[in-house]
Design a protein around this motif. Structure first.
Motif, PDB file in Angstrom:
ATOM      1  N   MET A  16      22.533  -0.587  11.381  1.00 35.28           N
ATOM      2  CA  MET A  16      22.243  -0.377   9.957  1.00 35.28           C
ATOM      3  C   MET A  16      20.751  -0.583   9.676  1.00 35.28           C
ATOM      4  SD  MET A  16      24.247  -1.893   6.710  1.00 35.28           S
ATOM      5  CE  MET A  16      23.962  -3.622   6.839  1.00 35.28           C
ATOM      6  N   ILE A  17      20.219   0.196   8.764  1.00 36.59           N
ATOM      7  CA  ILE A  17      18.835  -0.008   8.336  1.00 36.59           C
ATOM      8  C   ILE A  17      18.873  -0.520   6.890  1.00 36.59           C
ATOM      9  CG2 ILE A  17      16.556   1.033   7.982  1.00 36.59           C
ATOM     10  CD1 ILE A  17      17.297   3.230   9.915  1.00 36.59           C
ATOM     11  N   GLU A  18      18.269  -1.660   6.690  1.00 41.32           N
ATOM     12  CA  GLU A  18      18.245  -2.226   5.328  1.00 41.32           C
ATOM     13  C   GLU A  18      16.810  -2.253   4.816  1.00 41.32           C
ATOM     14  OE1 GLU A  18      20.879  -6.012   5.406  1.00 41.32           O
ATOM     15  OE2 GLU A  18      20.381  -5.454   7.473  1.00 41.32           O
ATOM     16  N   ILE A  19      16.604  -1.628   3.680  1.00 43.93           N
ATOM     17  CA  ILE A  19      15.290  -1.638   3.042  1.00 43.93           C
ATOM     18  C   ILE A  19      15.425  -2.537   1.817  1.00 43.93           C
ATOM     19  CG2 ILE A  19      13.574  -0.201   1.862  1.00 43.93           C
ATOM     20  CD1 ILE A  19      14.199   1.992   3.719  1.00 43.93           C
ATOM     21  N   LYS A  20      14.675  -3.613   1.826  1.00 43.57           N
ATOM     22  CA  LYS A  20      14.856  -4.608   0.772  1.00 43.57           C
ATOM     23  C   LYS A  20      13.603  -4.767  -0.081  1.00 43.57           C
ATOM     24  CE  LYS A  20      18.271  -7.277   3.266  1.00 43.57           C
ATOM     25  NZ  LYS A  20      18.748  -8.586   3.620  1.00 43.57           N
ATOM     26  N   GLU A  21      13.690  -4.308  -1.296  1.00 40.41           N
ATOM     27  CA  GLU A  21      12.604  -4.458  -2.277  1.00 40.41           C
ATOM     28  C   GLU A  21      11.247  -4.104  -1.678  1.00 40.41           C
ATOM     29  OE1 GLU A  21      13.121  -8.469  -3.637  1.00 40.41           O
ATOM     30  OE2 GLU A  21      15.070  -8.020  -4.514  1.00 40.41           O
ATOM     31  N   VAL A  22      11.194  -2.925  -1.069  1.00 41.31           N
ATOM     32  CA  VAL A  22       9.975  -2.526  -0.363  1.00 41.31           C
ATOM     33  C   VAL A  22       9.041  -1.702  -1.257  1.00 41.31           C
ATOM     34  CG1 VAL A  22       9.058  -1.095   1.515  1.00 41.31           C
ATOM     35  CG2 VAL A  22      10.977  -2.643   1.944  1.00 41.31           C
ATOM     36  N   SER A  23       7.787  -2.096  -1.226  1.00 40.12           N
ATOM     37  CA  SER A  23       6.723  -1.309  -1.844  1.00 40.12           C
ATOM     38  C   SER A  23       5.656  -1.101  -0.779  1.00 40.12           C
ATOM     39  CB  SER A  23       6.099  -2.044  -3.027  1.00 40.12           C
ATOM     40  OG  SER A  23       7.067  -2.256  -4.038  1.00 40.12           O
ATOM     41  N   PHE A  24       4.975   0.047  -0.841  1.00 37.64           N
ATOM     42  CA  PHE A  24       3.876   0.271   0.097  1.00 37.64           C
ATOM     43  C   PHE A  24       2.777   1.085  -0.561  1.00 37.64           C
ATOM     44  CE2 PHE A  24       1.594   2.617   3.393  1.00 37.64           C
ATOM     45  CZ  PHE A  24       1.134   1.540   4.153  1.00 37.64           C
ATOM     46  N   ARG A  25       1.560   0.592  -0.386  1.00 42.52           N
ATOM     47  CA  ARG A  25       0.377   1.305  -0.893  1.00 42.52           C
ATOM     48  C   ARG A  25      -0.533   1.553   0.302  1.00 42.52           C
ATOM     49  NH1 ARG A  25      -4.452  -0.254  -2.131  1.00 42.52           N
ATOM     50  NH2 ARG A  25      -3.933  -2.464  -1.987  1.00 42.52           N
ATOM     51  N   TYR A  26      -0.892   2.830   0.537  1.00 40.48           N
ATOM     52  CA  TYR A  26      -1.812   3.152   1.629  1.00 40.48           C
ATOM     53  C   TYR A  26      -3.188   2.601   1.313  1.00 40.48           C
ATOM     54  CZ  TYR A  26       1.567   6.599   3.468  1.00 40.48           C
ATOM     55  OH  TYR A  26       2.678   7.222   3.984  1.00 40.48           O
ATOM     56  N   GLU A  27      -3.853   2.145   2.363  1.00 35.15           N
ATOM     57  CA  GLU A  27      -5.219   1.651   2.202  1.00 35.15           C
ATOM     58  C   GLU A  27      -6.092   2.758   1.614  1.00 35.15           C
ATOM     59  OE1 GLU A  27      -6.975  -1.305   5.134  1.00 35.15           O
ATOM     60  OE2 GLU A  27      -8.013   0.555   5.625  1.00 35.15           O
ATOM     61  N   GLY A  28      -6.920   2.402   0.688  1.00 33.20           N
ATOM     62  CA  GLY A  28      -7.838   3.384   0.095  1.00 33.20           C
ATOM     63  C   GLY A  28      -7.236   4.155  -1.068  1.00 33.20           C
ATOM     64  N   THR A  29      -5.972   3.855  -1.416  1.00 35.75           N
ATOM     65  CA  THR A  29      -5.379   4.515  -2.584  1.00 35.75           C
ATOM     66  C   THR A  29      -5.035   3.449  -3.630  1.00 35.75           C
ATOM     67  OG1 THR A  29      -3.080   4.342  -1.806  1.00 35.75           O
ATOM     68  CG2 THR A  29      -4.296   6.283  -1.104  1.00 35.75           C
ATOM     69  N   SER A  30      -4.925   3.900  -4.868  1.00 33.33           N
ATOM     70  CA  SER A  30      -4.666   2.899  -5.915  1.00 33.33           C
ATOM     71  C   SER A  30      -3.200   2.849  -6.322  1.00 33.33           C
ATOM     72  CB  SER A  30      -5.544   3.191  -7.137  1.00 33.33           C
ATOM     73  OG  SER A  30      -5.356   4.531  -7.521  1.00 33.33           O
ATOM     74  N   ALA A  31      -2.466   3.953  -6.113  1.00 32.37           N
ATOM     75  CA  ALA A  31      -1.049   3.954  -6.526  1.00 32.37           C
ATOM     76  C   ALA A  31      -0.148   3.713  -5.313  1.00 32.37           C
ATOM     77  CB  ALA A  31      -0.707   5.289  -7.160  1.00 32.37           C
ATOM     78  N   SER A  32       0.954   2.999  -5.523  1.00 31.07           N
ATOM     79  CA  SER A  32       1.896   2.759  -4.426  1.00 31.07           C
ATOM     80  C   SER A  32       2.659   4.037  -4.095  1.00 31.07           C
ATOM     81  CB  SER A  32       2.891   1.675  -4.815  1.00 31.07           C
ATOM     82  OG  SER A  32       2.216   0.456  -4.964  1.00 31.07           O
ATOM     83  N   ALA A  33       2.814   4.321  -2.811  1.00 29.44           N
ATOM     84  CA  ALA A  33       3.558   5.512  -2.379  1.00 29.44           C
ATOM     85  C   ALA A  33       5.056   5.236  -2.415  1.00 29.44           C
ATOM     86  CB  ALA A  33       3.132   5.930  -0.973  1.00 29.44           C
ATOM     87  N   ILE A  34       5.431   3.966  -2.223  1.00 27.91           N
ATOM     88  CA  ILE A  34       6.827   3.522  -2.333  1.00 27.91           C
ATOM     89  C   ILE A  34       6.830   2.322  -3.265  1.00 27.91           C
ATOM     90  CG2 ILE A  34       8.687   2.332  -1.066  1.00 27.91           C
ATOM     91  CD1 ILE A  34       8.690   5.291  -0.458  1.00 27.91           C
ATOM     92  N   ARG A  35       7.728   2.345  -4.248  1.00 28.31           N
ATOM     93  CA  ARG A  35       7.754   1.260  -5.239  1.00 28.31           C
ATOM     94  C   ARG A  35       9.123   0.606  -5.307  1.00 28.31           C
ATOM     95  NH1 ARG A  35       3.976   3.254  -9.937  1.00 28.31           N
ATOM     96  NH2 ARG A  35       2.979   4.934  -8.787  1.00 28.31           N
ATOM     97  N   ASP A  36       9.190  -0.598  -4.840  1.00 33.47           N
ATOM     98  CA  ASP A  36      10.362  -1.453  -5.006  1.00 33.47           C
ATOM     99  C   ASP A  36      11.675  -0.728  -4.687  1.00 33.47           C
ATOM    100  OD1 ASP A  36      11.587  -3.827  -5.509  1.00 33.47           O
ATOM    101  OD2 ASP A  36      11.755  -3.507  -7.670  1.00 33.47           O
ATOM    102  N   ILE A  37      11.747  -0.226  -3.468  1.00 41.10           N
ATOM    103  CA  ILE A  37      12.956   0.487  -3.056  1.00 41.10           C
ATOM    104  C   ILE A  37      13.904  -0.449  -2.321  1.00 41.10           C
ATOM    105  CG2 ILE A  37      13.748   2.141  -1.305  1.00 41.10           C
ATOM    106  CD1 ILE A  37      11.867   4.145  -2.321  1.00 41.10           C
ATOM    107  N   THR A  38      15.169  -0.405  -2.691  1.00 40.89           N
ATOM    108  CA  THR A  38      16.217  -1.127  -1.973  1.00 40.89           C
ATOM    109  C   THR A  38      17.312  -0.141  -1.641  1.00 40.89           C
ATOM    110  OG1 THR A  38      15.732  -3.232  -3.058  1.00 40.89           O
ATOM    111  CG2 THR A  38      17.939  -2.973  -2.126  1.00 40.89           C
ATOM    112  N   ILE A  39      17.597  -0.016  -0.362  1.00 44.69           N
ATOM    113  CA  ILE A  39      18.656   0.915   0.056  1.00 44.69           C
ATOM    114  C   ILE A  39      19.081   0.593   1.478  1.00 44.69           C
ATOM    115  CG2 ILE A  39      16.946   2.676   0.781  1.00 44.69           C
ATOM    116  CD1 ILE A  39      19.599   4.450  -0.440  1.00 44.69           C
ATOM    117  N   GLU A  40      20.324   0.915   1.782  1.00 43.66           N
ATOM    118  CA  GLU A  40      20.808   0.726   3.155  1.00 43.66           C
ATOM    119  C   GLU A  40      21.214   2.071   3.733  1.00 43.66           C
ATOM    120  OE1 GLU A  40      24.042  -2.014   2.917  1.00 43.66           O
ATOM    121  OE2 GLU A  40      22.710  -3.682   2.390  1.00 43.66           O
ATOM    122  N   PHE A  41      20.880   2.267   5.000  1.00 44.33           N
ATOM    123  CA  PHE A  41      21.342   3.460   5.716  1.00 44.33           C
ATOM    124  C   PHE A  41      22.314   3.000   6.799  1.00 44.33           C
ATOM    125  CE2 PHE A  41      17.034   4.625   4.234  1.00 44.33           C
ATOM    126  CZ  PHE A  41      17.357   5.750   3.482  1.00 44.33           C
TER     127      PHE A  41
END
Ligand SMILES: Nc1ncnc2c1ncn2[C@@H]1O[C@H](COP(=O)(O)OP(=O)(O)OP(=O)(O)O)[C@@H](O)[C@H]1O
Ligand SMILES: [Mg+2]
Length: 255
Positions: free
Chosen positions: A1-26
């Motif tokens: 199982m893949i569990e994504i728990k409250e994940v946010s990610f912002r690429y270096e050098g950018t100001s907006a997050s590419a992923i915002r507070d995602i929670t989901i299981e695969f």
């Protein structure tokens, strides 16, 4: 199982997050579809599944991703590659072998699989994607659609518990698209999980994933059975997504 728990990610050098507070299981034995407009974070989500984020892409990551209970921050990309196979949106960037055959055998070999078994895995994978006849060609000599299928074969041969595929139908003719549906369903039958990112909603509707996710600006704005998600024509349209033809007709005739 893949569990994504409250994940946010912002690429270096950018100001907006590419992923915002995602929670989901695969889970295994399921096909997931991921749709959303350009730049909504689909490819970024896939990069989180096999540890490319945070190991290769620099930036700020919050939350945790667990693959079979292992935190991707604490595992190496090589370790994670045994569990999650990722087919890139632009696969030709990664070819490095002289022949199609060698390209596909690299994965199983790197997993320490013996040569007899590797040979069988490579043959099976190349036959599945219809490239067995081209096994002695250079990867670089293939057409765009064939290259995409080669990159899918590379991942098929590794028999990972999860397959994440970015835009599988790009450049594929109708027959190849149909055979991709059979391939992904076959993987699900084997108890493995499949995560598909695509803009090809007609094809996705035919694939009929178990769960469909809609991304917008890095957030999951809708998730559910394809029938329910596609029926929300207005919601899709406001995100620049045109639902499958069948659903538009249905809404027009009021059924
Ligand atoms: N390597 C990178 N460095 C900086 N920013 C990036 C990088 N890759 C993606 N982004 C940004 O992150 C956001 C999400 O991009 P992503 O590639 O995940 O979108 P996508 O949904 O896959 O889009 P598309 O449908 O065009 O493939 C975009 O704003 C994009 O510009
Ligand atoms: Mg993308």
């Amino acid at each position: 199982m893949i569990e994504i728990k409250e994940v946010s990610f912002r690429y270096e050098g950018t100001s907006a997050s590419a992923i915002r507070d995602i929670t989901i299981e695969f889970e295994g034995k399921k096909i997931y579809g991921v749709i959303g407009p350009n730049g909504s974070g689909k490819s970024t989500l896939l990069r989180l599944l096999n540890g490319l984020i945070p190991h290769f892409y620099r930036g700020e990551m919050k939350g945790r991703v667990l693959v079979d209970g292992i935190d991707t921050r604490e595992a190496s990309v090589a370790q994670l590659a045994r569990k999650v196979g990722l087919v890139f949106q632009n696969p030709e960037h990664m070819f490095f072998s002289d022949t199609v055959y060698e390209e596909v055998s690299f994965g199983p070999k790197s997993l320490g699989i013996n040569s007899d078994e590797t040979r069988e895995l490579v043959r099976q994978a190349l036959e599945e994607v219809g490239l067995w006849e081209m096994r002695n060609r250079s990867p670089w000599s293939l057409s765009g659609g064939e290259m995409k299928r080669l990159s899918i074969a590379c991942i098929l041969a590794m028999k990972t518990g999860f397959l994440a595929v970015d835009e599988p139908t790009i450049g594929q003719d109708s027959l190849s698209k149909e055979s991709l549906i059979q391939i992904f369903r076959g993987i699900r039958e084997e108890g493995r999980g499949v995560i598909i990112v695509t803009h090809d909603l007609e094809w996705l509707e035919e694939l009929n994933p178990d769960i469909l996710l809609v991304l917008k600006r890095g957030s999951i704005i809708n998730r559910g059975r394809p029938n329910d998600v596609f029926s929300d024509i207005r919601g899709l349209a406001t995100n620049g997504l045109i639902p499958p033809y069948k659903y538009i007709i249905k809404s027009l005739i009021g059924d």
